[in-house]
Structures are given as structure tokens and as C-alpha cells.
Design a protein around this motif. Structure first.
Motif, PDB file in Angstrom:
ATOM      1  N   LEU A   1       0.985  -0.992  -0.004  1.00 47.40           N
ATOM      2  CA  LEU A   1       0.080   0.135   0.198  1.00 47.40           C
ATOM      3  C   LEU A   1       0.677   1.520  -0.190  1.00 47.40           C
ATOM      4  N   ARG A   2       1.847   0.977   1.110  1.00 48.91           N
ATOM      5  CA  ARG A   2       2.569   1.952   0.747  1.00 48.91           C
ATOM      6  C   ARG A   2       3.247   2.658  -0.258  1.00 48.91           C
ATOM      7  N   ARG A   3       3.961   1.779  -1.262  1.00 50.15           N
ATOM      8  CA  ARG A   3       4.104   2.003  -2.479  1.00 50.15           C
ATOM      9  C   ARG A   3       3.386   2.324  -3.640  1.00 50.15           C
ATOM     10  N   ALA A   4       2.347   1.458  -4.055  1.00 50.42           N
ATOM     11  CA  ALA A   4       1.101   2.220  -4.157  1.00 50.42           C
ATOM     12  C   ALA A   4       1.305   4.287  -3.783  1.00 50.42           C
ATOM     13  N   ILE A   5       1.043   4.325  -2.399  1.00 46.11           N
ATOM     14  CA  ILE A   5       0.121   5.633  -2.585  1.00 46.11           C
ATOM     15  C   ILE A   5       1.442   6.697  -3.153  1.00 46.11           C
ATOM     16  N   SER A   8       1.874   7.426  -6.920  1.00 44.22           N
ATOM     17  CA  SER A   8       0.650   8.285  -7.363  1.00 44.22           C
ATOM     18  C   SER A   8       0.992   9.086  -6.549  1.00 44.22           C
ATOM     19  N   SER A  70      -1.690   2.087  -9.981  1.00 41.87           N
ATOM     20  CA  SER A  70      -1.554   1.781  -8.758  1.00 41.87           C
ATOM     21  C   SER A  70      -2.266   0.841  -7.891  1.00 41.87           C
ATOM     22  N   VAL A  71      -3.702   1.137  -8.000  1.00 44.71           N
ATOM     23  CA  VAL A  71      -4.707   0.787  -7.590  1.00 44.71           C
ATOM     24  C   VAL A  71      -5.008  -0.299  -7.841  1.00 44.71           C
ATOM     25  N   TRP A  73      -2.849  -2.572  -8.346  1.00 39.82           N
ATOM     26  CA  TRP A  73      -1.705  -3.719  -8.618  1.00 39.82           C
ATOM     27  C   TRP A  73      -1.710  -3.233  -7.439  1.00 39.82           C
ATOM     28  N   PHE A  74      -2.365  -2.607  -6.330  1.00 36.88           N
ATOM     29  CA  PHE A  74      -2.685  -3.569  -5.380  1.00 36.88           C
ATOM     30  C   PHE A  74      -3.524  -4.296  -4.741  1.00 36.88           C
ATOM     31  N   ILE A  75      -4.692  -3.605  -5.556  1.00 29.16           N
ATOM     32  CA  ILE A  75      -5.974  -4.782  -5.532  1.00 29.16           C
ATOM     33  C   ILE A  75      -6.201  -5.854  -6.406  1.00 29.16           C
TER      34      ILE A  75
END
Length: 226
Positions: A1-5, A8, A70-71, A73-75
Motif C-alpha cells: 500500500l505504501r508503494r502504491a501511495i 501515485s 497503482s490501485v 496493482w494493489f488490489i
């Protein structure tokens, strides 16, 4: 999650920095539908605020593909293949409909709406338009039209998931058209009949297409089961 945020935020920061230099050109493009009037700034900070708002807007638009990736990739690992396909299709259709609604607002609705509103000026008055207020007005019309164009997709999903029956919608066309007219009256600042018709007609046609496609899809699924 940190990487996706972080991904972004980095994309948004870079895009907003580039959007700061593109802001004057974006404002000139937004000003084209406006009739020939004098654009003014009512405060010493208005020009700076307007350029910052346009930079943020450009940053969101330009960085949107990276944010969406990014979203996803995370979900993505928590979704099935069917859910991924459905999400990808709905996301692509939603983006296409929003772009179509924004383009329709820019080329059709906004010129007609501004021309209608300026018909109320008299020969003894000279129109002066605040740049900040016009920016809010133009962006509001464009964003609202983009959101209104999402209605057919929402209806199609409701029809496809058996929340609504295509025959029920098809049998109450006048009620649907009346509801769309009321919605456009609420969302368009001008409130004139021409603007409502310009906005309600394409959305109604898209609704008819959604009902038609949903009906075909339901019959196809029934035939496959048989």
C-alpha cells in the motif's frame, strides 16, 4: 500500500509541476467558448490561485493512468480473473463516457449556455467576467456533464445484475426522460430549456442503448443456459 501511495503521489507531483506551465494554455482553451468579453481579476492573488488550480487539475488528469495502475496493482492479487476483467471493462467504459461527456460539454453545452446567459445583458452594461468565477463555472459544467454520462453505465450494470428489468425501463420512457430533464435542470447553472435538451438528449439515447444491449445480453445468457 505504501508503494502504491508513493507511486501515485510522485506521478501527481511531477504532472502538477508540468501542469503549472501548461495552466495559461489550458485557461485559454477553456475561455474559447466564452463570448468576447473582458476577463478581470478581482483580487491580487486570483491569477495565482487560478494557475495553481489548473496545475492541480492538470496533475490529476495526467497522473490518472499511473494512479489507476497503482490501485489495480494493489488490489489485483485479491481479485479473481472474472472480477479483474469486469473491473477493467467497466473502468475503460467509465473513462470513455466521462471523456465523451466532457468533450460534449466543451464543444456544445458550454458555448450554448454562455451565449444564453449573456443574452440578459443590456446595451448600457459592459460585461466583465472574473477569471476565477468563470473557471469554476466552466469546470463545473464539464465535470457535471462527464458525471451525467456515467448514468447509462450505472443503469447497464443494474440491468445486467438483475437489480432492474429492461422491460420495466423500456415501458416507462417518458418517466426516464422527465427524470433526466430534472437532473439536468439541477446540474446546469443556466436552467434554460435549450441547455437541458442538449444535455438530456444524448444521455437518453445512451440509456436506450444500455437497455437494448442489456436485453440482448439477458436473452443470450438464457439461450446459453437452455
Amino acid at each position: 500500500l505504501r508503494r502504491a501511495i508513493m507511486m501515485s503521489l510522485a506521478a501527481f507531483g511531477l504532472a502538477a509541476a508540468g501542469g503549472y506551465f501548461l495552466a495559461p494554455y489550458i485557461f485559454l482553451a477553456l475561455k474559447k467558448p466564452l463570448p468576447t468579453v473582458t476577463m478581470v481579476f478581482l483580487g491580487p492573488m486570483d491569477a495565482l490561485y487560478m494557475q495553481l488550480r489548473l496545475a492541480v487539475l492538470a496533475g490529476l488528469v495526467l497522473a490518472f493512468p499511473v494512479i489507476l495502475y497503482s490501485v489495480a496493482w494493489f488490489i489485483g492479487p485479491g481479485m479473481t480473473a472474472k472480477e479483474k476483467n469486469l473491473t477493467s471493462i467497466c473502468g475503460a467504459l467509465s473513462l470513455i463516457l466521462f471523456i465523451a461527456g466532457a468533450a460534449y460539454a466543451y464543444f456544445v453545452v458550454l458555448p450554448a449556455l454562455t451565449a444564453f446567459l449573456f443574452t440578459f445583458s443590456t446595451p448600457k452594461t459592459m460585461p466583465f467576467v472574473s477569471g476565477e468565477e468563470y473557471l469554476s463555472f466552466a469546470l463545473g459544467v464539464i465535470v457535471n456533464c462527464g458525471l451525467i454520462f456515467q448514468i447509462p453505465l450505472v443503469l447497464f450494470l443494474a440491468l445486467s445484475t438483475n437489480l432492474l428489468n429492461p422491460r420495466l425501463i423500456a415501458g416507462k420512457r417518458w418517466a426516464v426522460l422527465l427524470a433526466l430533464t430534472g437532473l439536468t435542470l439541477f446540474l446546469t447553472p443556466g436552467g434554460d430549456m435549450l441547455t437541458q435538451a442538449l444535455l438530456a438528449l444524448p444521455v437518453y439515447l445512451l440509456l436506450e442503448a444500455a437497455v437494448f444491449v442489456a436485453g440482448i445480453a439477458k436473452r443470450y445468457c438464457v439461450n446459453i443456459r437452455r
